[in-house]
Design a protein around this motif. Structure first.
Motif, PDB file in Angstrom:
ATOM      1  N   GLN A 766       0.854  -1.187   0.000  1.00 25.51           N
ATOM      2  CA  GLN A 766       0.000   0.000   0.000  1.00 25.51           C
ATOM      3  C   GLN A 766       0.889   1.237   0.000  1.00 25.51           C
ATOM      4  O   GLN A 766       2.124   1.146   0.126  1.00 25.51           O
ATOM      5  CB  GLN A 766      -0.926   0.012   1.233  1.00 25.51           C
ATOM      6  N   TYR A 767       0.219   2.412  -0.105  1.00 24.49           N
ATOM      7  CA  TYR A 767       0.941   3.674  -0.108  1.00 24.49           C
ATOM      8  C   TYR A 767       0.258   4.652   0.843  1.00 24.49           C
ATOM      9  O   TYR A 767      -0.964   4.841   0.775  1.00 24.49           O
ATOM     10  CB  TYR A 767       0.994   4.273  -1.513  1.00 24.49           C
ATOM     11  N   LYS A 768       1.057   5.256   1.674  1.00 24.20           N
ATOM     12  CA  LYS A 768       0.557   6.300   2.577  1.00 24.20           C
ATOM     13  C   LYS A 768       0.871   7.645   1.946  1.00 24.20           C
ATOM     14  O   LYS A 768       2.036   8.040   1.840  1.00 24.20           O
ATOM     15  CB  LYS A 768       1.214   6.187   3.941  1.00 24.20           C
ATOM     16  N   VAL A 784      -4.183   6.227   3.106  1.00 22.81           N
ATOM     17  CA  VAL A 784      -3.551   4.984   2.673  1.00 22.81           C
ATOM     18  C   VAL A 784      -4.359   4.414   1.512  1.00 22.81           C
ATOM     19  O   VAL A 784      -5.571   4.215   1.634  1.00 22.81           O
ATOM     20  CB  VAL A 784      -3.446   3.969   3.821  1.00 22.81           C
ATOM     21  N   ALA A 786      -4.148   1.648  -2.147  1.00 23.27           N
ATOM     22  CA  ALA A 786      -3.508   0.444  -2.706  1.00 23.27           C
ATOM     23  C   ALA A 786      -3.874   0.325  -4.177  1.00 23.27           C
ATOM     24  O   ALA A 786      -4.943   0.785  -4.617  1.00 23.27           O
ATOM     25  CB  ALA A 786      -3.943  -0.805  -1.943  1.00 23.27           C
ATOM     26  N   ASP A 787      -2.990  -0.287  -4.922  1.00 20.23           N
ATOM     27  CA  ASP A 787      -3.211  -0.603  -6.336  1.00 20.23           C
ATOM     28  C   ASP A 787      -3.480   0.627  -7.188  1.00 20.23           C
ATOM     29  O   ASP A 787      -4.167   0.549  -8.205  1.00 20.23           O
ATOM     30  CB  ASP A 787      -4.368  -1.606  -6.493  1.00 20.23           C
ATOM     31  N   ASN A 810       3.721  -2.491   3.663  1.00 18.59           N
ATOM     32  CA  ASN A 810       3.110  -3.796   3.401  1.00 18.59           C
ATOM     33  C   ASN A 810       2.769  -4.446   4.731  1.00 18.59           C
ATOM     34  O   ASN A 810       2.837  -3.806   5.793  1.00 18.59           O
ATOM     35  CB  ASN A 810       4.029  -4.668   2.536  1.00 18.59           C
TER      36      ASN A 810
END
Length: 1187
Positions: A766-768, A784, A786-787, A810
């Motif tokens: 994921q990305y914050k 947060v 994801a994808d 992750n």
């Protein structure tokens, strides 16, 4: 063609082995008694001591002997007389003692099993054979047995017994499956010397139903097989699933499937053992160990080293073999089994025993009556053998006494022998491991000398080699031998020659002067014999041009040369060998007189090529190696060891380098989890390295492959290694290319380049995403996701700076703290137009525009620059308004002025200015109007001459297509051109601007004129157009000339013209030569010096025409051609630089804002003067003036 001359009684002595062989043969022949003389029997052929027969075939027991008179034969069986006549199945070969037992018709081989001995007898004695033990071969069947399935745990050791039936001779053991395929063996699985199959540790792939032991009996050519053995290898996990409820052994239940353990020996047992072997046999020592990992075996000899040339390792070094073992090989041998968990050793004490072997075997003894002699029988063994003597097959102790005989241990001494002393003596040397039996006769004869070598034998020998001249002889007493050279030569001395006891004469180094006839003389007290021997010395055969080493690529052609020099009386034969064998029967190999050619070379052609030149006397050879190079074969046997979370060691075995050294290995990896089927570069290692420590990333299912590289290229990839899945971990890095740009005035679009699966380091990537205004005190806002690789923040102020960061995470945790990036929210169109716009006209094609900058806050975005829209509204000359497409110039950055190039002279223009940001353009400034001044016109559109007469020409033209102002007048200049191309005086004529036709009068008839024509405005003269025309011919004068006397028919005139023509030809040749040497025509020189017709000088004395040339620079122009002006704007007209020019959208400007002039081009030279007025600059010249 090759000729071979065959001569009777001729011998050739060739290379190095021949002298020794001949010498030994003649020593034996010296002991041979000619068969026409009385002599005791001698056994010449007999069956082996241990004679194993095939029970399906007749039994043949050999016994051959010679003697004078011919001997008779008898046999014993198991120590008693064997009466052959009473057994209908047994026959004896006529004149021989060989027996044949016919068991194929009836009878059994077992009936004739036993110990046989043959005796050959005549009046001079009896010789006996060895004890021949007859045993029929046996190949019994395996006993029926019920074999239970063997079930064992993964990693355990296993021994599959073979235990073949006892056969004669012992069978050869091997393991196969039901398909008759040999079972693969390795360091882990191998067959022992006893035939059992040993597993150091088992693996699941060892599970099979058909482990079959086969016994091959070579003598009877039969194969017997054991019942198949079934083996099932299961992991502990399988056991846990199936029998967990019935097991209470905690050590077994739940144990690891691979229990590593140090080595222990499966065979031999214990720490020490003993081994006994007979001298001359092969010593085989074996150690097989079990353990996990699989142990490796090493061998050493205590207090000594293993014999280098006689030691071999078999069965993956589990078996040590020493061939031709001797007593010196006795001692303690130690095998060591080692793996990563420990080592164990076993000591084998070896004792080498020896059956009897000869030191001195007894030899036949020929004596004359009254002579003395000895028989020696000396043997050795371990233990030392016992020596016993027999006389004519009877122990000597019970044989009749002979006063001439005395026995002293292993020696019999004879003195003053008589004819009755003739007999055959047998010596027997025996110990517990075997026996030796030798027959040696004593033959008492009185014979004069005889020479056994054929008379007049011719020997041919190569120069500088030994020559051995044979003189085999016999006589009793033993004759003496002398050699002579030539008919009257003296006896040869031993200081130059070597005289051997067998009568052979040796010339150590034969030279050309050694050629000749040699005489051998044998003498004893009973007489004398002699023989002539002839010797010829030949030149040696030599290879004067040898084949040379070659390296070629596949598909090419290679040749080897072999030039031979030889004695002229010898005919050599030259043959080629490959790897010491005949050349392949392949059409690609061609051999001519002295060359071998191999076409279309392939890998199999590599090897050693040998040229062999043979004559009847010698042979020579020379070799060269052919290396066929290619890319390497792929590596194999990839293995992963030292498996850690972030590293692993990869090892491999290199493939064949195909004769080009491997320079490096390329290692690639596949991530079967994220990118199956896609291989990536991992690393490279030098060619001498076969292991590599590889750095790994978390949460990747790795497979590796290796490629070898040499000077020819890269090999195919190896087979992929086993897969290795690394553990998950937090990401090592954050996304890159983070940006913050708004797509709308009220949002902020945050984008980034996401991590790929390989970089994720674990599941749940994921990305914050975090952001806050740069100039505010707000806390970070985070989300947060994801994808995705983009996040949109809505409701932002227009064009406000933001601080942005994107962090990866992750299931295992967060990546390191990311870097902060500056971004801006969305832009909006500018709100204010530039003010104070004014225009400064520089010249007729260039203007400068100035404006005030727009306040930054009103731009509401990133300032891209300022954009000027301008268009031509009307023409000042015609005052005819028409719509013109607007042109655009963009000036980057914060500039507040710019240049407008490429304007049309004498035109009315309108412009406005707008500020530009990332969103678009702002409002336009108020329109500003300006006019461009007049410029010089373009050339008239056309010029043509019509209605030529005797003294007039009429010119018609069309006005310039671009007058660039108000035309004030036209200027016409013209001048005549005479027959020699000289230019006449220039006439200058002004014509009103409203005219398009003009007639010139009072011209010369039949004359060519050149015209220069151009238009003018108040700004100056424009470009000129040129044309040429000819006035017509006067017909009256032509008619008068026709009435004159035709002198062309007069003879004197014809002669004069021929002389003139010849002179002209000579002048042309001279001019041509001068031109080739770089000379110039006077016309050309004058033309170069006077390009402008107005400054062509008149001749002062007579006013005749100047010179004219129609060379390249001044040839008449085509109708309608134009000569552009070469006027330029002076530098002081403007001091602006090129950066003041903007970027046009209509293709007239370069990307950097520089202007490409629409009137630029290559200028012609002006043969006419042109006009005196100034001319407006072209756009290119205008730009150049600002540099």
């Amino acid at each position: 063609m090759q000729l071979k001359i065959m001569m009777p009684k001729k011998k050739h002595l060739s290379a190095g082995r021949a002298p020794l062989i001949l010498f030994l043969c003649q020593m034996i022949s010296a002991l041979e008694v000619p068969l026409d003389l009385v002599q005791p029997p001698t056994i010449t052929q007999q069956s082996p001591k241990d004679y194993i027969i095939d029970p399906r075939e007749n039994i043949v027991i050999q016994c051959e002997a010679k003697g004078k008179p011919p001997p008779s034969f008898s046999w014993t069986r198991n120590g008693t007389h064997f009466d052959i006549d009473k057994d209908p199945l047994v026959t004896m070969k006529s004149g021989s003692g060989t027996l044949t037992v016919n068991i194929m018709s009836e009878g059994k081989a077992e009936t004739y099993e036993g110990v046989y001995q043959c005796t050959a007898r005549n009046e001079r004695g009896a010789a006996i054979s060895n004890n021949i033990v007859i045993r029929p071969s046996r190949s019994p069947l395996w006993t029926k047995e019920k074999l239970e399935r063997i079930t064992l745990r993964n990693g355990q050791s296993l021994v599959l017994p073979c235990r073949p039936p006892v056969g004669l001779p012992p069978p050869i053991i091997f393991w196969m499956d039901n398909s008759f395929q040999r079972l693969p063996q390795s360091e882990r699985v191998s067959q022992g010397l006893n035939g059992d199959l040993y597993f150091s540790n088992v693996l699941p792939e060892d599970t099979r139903e058909d482990y079959i032991c086969y016994a091959r009996f070579n003598h009877t050519q039969t194969i017997q097989q054991k019942q198949p053995i079934s083996v099932k290898v299961i992991s502990v996990d399988e056991l846990n699933d199936t029998i967990a409820a019935n097991l209470s052994d905690t050590e077994f239940y739940g144990a690891k499937s691979h229990r590593e353990r140090p080595p222990t020996f499966l065979t031999p047992e214990g720490n020490a053992s003993r081994k006994e072997e007979l001298r001359g046999n092969v010593l085989s020592l074996e150690c097989i160990a079990e353990g996990l990992p699989t142990p490796v075996i090493y061998w050493i000899k205590e207090d000594g080293s293993l014999p280098i040339n006689r030691t071999f390792y078999r069965n993956f070094k589990k078996t040590l073999q020493i061939v031709q073992v001797t007593e010196a090989d006795s001692g303690n041998y130690q095998c060591i089994a080692k793996n990563a968990l420990g080592a164990i050793h076993h000591t084998i004490s070896v004792t080498v025993k020896a059956a009897p072997y000869w030191i001195i075997a007894p030899q036949n003894l020929v004596l004359s009556p009254g002579e003395d002699g000895t028989l020696i029988c000396r043997a050795n063994g371990n233990p030392k053998p016992r020596i016993s003597w027999l006389l004519n097959g009877v122990p000597i102790e019970i044989a009749p006494d002979d006063p001439s005989r005395k026995i002293d241990g292993d020696t019999i001494i004879f003195s003053n022998v008589q004819e009755r002393s003739s007999a055959v003596y047998q010596c027997n040397a025996s110990n517990e491991y075997g026996y030796l039996l030798a027959n040696a006769f004593v033959n008492v004869l009185a014979e004069p000398p005889r020479i056994l070598t054929s008379a007049d034998t011719l020997y041919q020998v190569i120069a500088n080699r030994p020559a051995l001249l044979d003189c085999a002889f016999f006589g009793s007493p033993l004759p003496t031998i002398e050699w002579f050279k030539g008919a009257k030569g003296s006896a040869l001395r031993e200081d130059i020659y070597v005289l051997h006891e067998n009568g052979t004469l040796e010339i150590p180094v034969a030279q050309k002067d050694s050629t000749g006839t040699y005489t051998c003389v044998a003498r004893n007290k009973l007489g004398m014999a002699k023989n002539d021997i002839h010797l010829e010395i030949k030149d040696p055969t030599r290879i004067i041009k040898q084949p040379e080493y070659a390296v070629v690529q596949r598909g090419s052609t290679v040749s080897f040369e072999c030039i031979v020099k030889h004695d002229h009386t010898l005919i050599p034969t030259v043959m080629w060998l490959k790897d010491h064998r005949e050349l392949p029967s392949d059409g690609r190999f061609t051999v001519d007189e002295d060359r071998l050619v191999v076409a279309d070379v392939n890998d199999d052609d590599g090897g050693t090529y040998t040229c062999v030149a043979n004559t009847t006397l010698d042979n020579v050879s020379a070799s060269a190696v052919l290396s066929v190079v290619d890319v390497p074969n792929p590596p194999f046997d990839l293995e992963l060891t030292d498996q850690l979370d972030r590293s692993v060691q990869l090892s491999w075995t290199p493939g064949d380098d195909n004769n080009s050294p491997i320079t490096k290995f390329i290692i690639e990896y596949e991530d079967a989890m994220h990118e199956p089927g896609l291989w990536h570069h991992q690393t490279e290692v030098p060619g001498a390295q076969t292991t590599a420590q590889l750095k790994l990333s978390p949460y990747v299912n790795y497979s590796f492959r290796v490629m070898a590289v040499n000077s020819l290229g890269r090999s195919l990839p190896s087979e992929a290694s086993e897969q290795y899945l690394t553990k998950a971990a937090e990401p090592d890095k954050n996304p890159t290319a983070v940006e913050g740009l708004g797509s709308e005035p009220d949002n902020l679009v945050i984008t980034w380049k996401p991590l790929n699966g390989f970089e994720s380091n674990g599941p749940g990537l994921q990305y914050k995403v975090s952001w806050r205004q740069k100039d505010g005190d707000d806390e970070w806002t985070s989300m947060v996701v994801a994808d995705v690789s983009k996040y949109i923040v809505s409701g932002t102020p227009t064009f406000v700076p933001y601080l942005i960061k994107v962090q990866a995470l992750n299931d295992a945790g967060f990546a390191p703290e990311p870097a902060v990036v500056l971004g801006h929210s969305g832009e909006d169109l500018p709100m204010v137009a530039p003010g104070n716009v004014h225009v400064n006209v520089v010249n007729s094609t260039l203007a400068e525009v100035h404006w005030d900058p727009v306040p930054l806050k009103s731009i509401r975005g990133h300032l891209q620059g300022y954009r000027i829209y301008y268009w031509k509204a009307q023409s000042s000359s015609t005052r005819n308004r028409r719509h013109i497409e607007k042109k655009i110039l963009t000036f980057q950055g914060s500039k507040t002025h710019g240049m407008l190039p490429g304007l049309e002279p004498f035109s009315h223009y309108t412009l406005n200015v707008r500020v530009v940001n990332g969103k678009g353009e702002g409002p336009a400034s108020p329109d500003r109007v300006f006019n461009t001044p007049e410029g010089v016109p373009s050339a008239p559109s056309s010029l043509k001459i019509v209605n030529p007469t005797l003294d007039s020409l009429t010119l018609e033209w069309e006005p310039p297509s671009h007058p660039n102002g108000v035309l004030t007048e036209y200027t016409l200049k013209y001048q005549p051109i005479n027959s020699t191309h000289e230019l006449g005086p220039l006439v200058d004529l002004k014509i009103p601007a409203n005219k398009t036709r003009w007639t010139l009068k009072n011209l010369n008839f039949s004359t060519r004129y050149k015209f220069y024509f151009y238009a003018q405005t108040a700004a100056g003269s424009g470009n000129q157009i040129t044309e040429e025309a000819i006035t017509t011919v006067d017909e009256g004068k032509m008619a008068m000339a026709s009435r004159q006397v035709d002198i062309a028919t007069q003879g004197w005139f014809i002669g004069l013209m021929c002389a003139v023509a010849l002179l002209i030809l000579i002048l042309l040749i001279v001019c041509f030569i001068r031109r080739n040497k770089g000379g110039k025509y006077p016309v050309k020189e004058k033309e170069d010096a006077h390009a402008d017709p107005e400054i062509q000088p008149m001749k002062e004395d007579d006013g005749t025409f100047g010179e004219y040339s129609d060379a390249e620079d001044h040839k008449p122009l085509k109708k309608g051609s134009r000569t552009p002006s070469d006027r330029t704007v002076k530098k002081e007209d403007s001091d602006d630089s090129l950066v003041d020019y903007g970027e046009g959208v209509n293709g007239q400007f370069n990307e950097d804002g520089s202007f490409i002039g629409q009137y630029s081009g290559k200028k012609e030279k002006e043969p006419a003067e042109g006009n005196e007025s100034s001319e407006a600059p072209s756009p290119v010249n205008a730009m150049n003036s600002f540099v």
